[in-house]
Scaffold this active site. Sequence first.
Site, short mmCIF file in Angstrom:
data_model
loop_
_atom_site.label_atom_id
_atom_site.label_comp_id
_atom_site.label_asym_id
_atom_site.label_seq_id
_atom_site.Cartn_x
_atom_site.Cartn_y
_atom_site.Cartn_z
N GLU A 265 35.25 32.49 32.72
CA GLU A 265 36.80 31.66 32.17
C GLU A 265 37.37 33.14 31.88
OE1 GLU A 265 36.99 29.56 33.70
OE2 GLU A 265 35.00 28.60 33.71
N GLU A 294 38.95 33.22 41.68
CA GLU A 294 37.63 33.11 41.47
C GLU A 294 37.56 34.74 41.33
OE1 GLU A 294 36.38 30.69 40.29
OE2 GLU A 294 34.02 31.54 40.15
ZN ZN Z 1 35.88 29.88 38.32
#
Ligand code: ZN
Length: 503
Positions: A265, A294
Amino acid sequence: MTSSDAYAELVRRSREVALIQSCSAVLGWDQQTYMPRAGAALRGDQLALLAGWAHQKATDPVLGELLAAVEGSASDPDSIEAANVRELRHAFDRSVKIPARLVEELARITTLAQDAWQQARAKNHFATFRPLLERVLALKREEAAAVGYVDHPYDALLDEYEPGATTAGIRALFAGLEKELVPLIRAAAEKKKPRTDILHRDFPIDRQKWFAESAAAAIGFDFQSGRIDTTAHPFCSAFGPGDCRLTTRYNPKFFNEAFFGVLHEAGHGMYEQGLLPEHHGTPAGTYCSLGIHESQSRFWENQIGRSKPFWDHFFPRLKQAFPGALDEARTEDFLSAINAVEPSFIRVEADEATYNLHILLRFELELALLSGDLAVADLPGAWNEKFEKLFGLVPKTDSEGCLQDIHWSFGGFGYFPTYTLGNLYAAQFGEALKRDYGESEIARSVRVGDFRPVLGWLRDRVHRHGRRYRAERLCERATGAALSPEPFLRYLKEKLSQSEPVC
Ligand code: ZN
């Protein structure tokens, strides 16, 4: 009105919509962290109101006139202005196709569905979630039909998360990956299993929290502009410049869950913190795509966070943070444990190799749900059947099967593939970074806890560009080549071929 006046007005309006959306993000974050359960219905109304208001502003016909007034006026197609106009046009065309009633209904139903999902998962009771999932799915089908598509309704939903990507393209990419990955994972599983018990000892939550936050700060997450809270499903929500929220969940008997979750995160958070504040509220100040988002979390979680140089630095500190838990363990034992490849049930806890099989499974199922080939009632059975085919295991409960993820409850059909795209982009960025700086130089700086060269490279090649380029183009500019699964497969093969992972 001159075209520069029209552009200024477009930017002002874009920022206004972004502000409303950031208010929704604050409420959404609160819903996942501190809101009492009984507040769900009220929160649904609040979010629906804001979603309706943002949609109204985003579909104001004046925007169409302003766009028409500025289109074609920028001499450089790569300029910030041209990119903003291109992306605002894309967003406007999409928004006007979706009726306000549908937007508000989606916001309301998905809020209820998230609450039902949380209860269903806690009680291991799919029937609690089923009727809400059916309603969400019906609304998403309606959305796909409204937006329009050529080949598959999924294309219309995928575009929201990964602009420009197609179902057919992802299918081809995933088929190639599956072909190489499945034998790789089988071969790894046949090898002698590394000891992973050292990850399942007593790790008191307060110390995990301190250790994970120290690591996040060390790699470059700015706590002056962010914080970490606890939730059922970890996520990063950036409200705008100066306020980025990370969440995680702690397991006092398992080290990986919170630590790698926080690195992950924090990678998302550092991307948000690296967007240029002067472009906030416009596409140039927004993340490129979810696949690129991502890639940033995967990069820090895996490429850096599971590497030997990283733990050369952190392992002595880890031992100090948890006295008694790891006294006899060597760095090599710990590295083998955190890099173990083993099929397991929970996506967010999966290793970086089998993780992609979790995505292939969800991608296939959501395609089938959306097209109507699979009924919601048959989801648990279909999940378990496909899971067994891919992993050789059958989940014992739906909580560790089809109820484990939040995504479908918020209507995130089309979201899952971006995770695997992220893995592929991350590996390709990793190769390019090592090529640019020299592999040994990167290892040397990580080993002494200096992450500035790594973060600096990402800031320069990825973060500061926002959505100026589409993902494919950004990747080409950053790495000199189009996205390919090869760097990821090379990275994995190299790691799996070593008895003790070094990467
Ligand atoms: Zn992620």
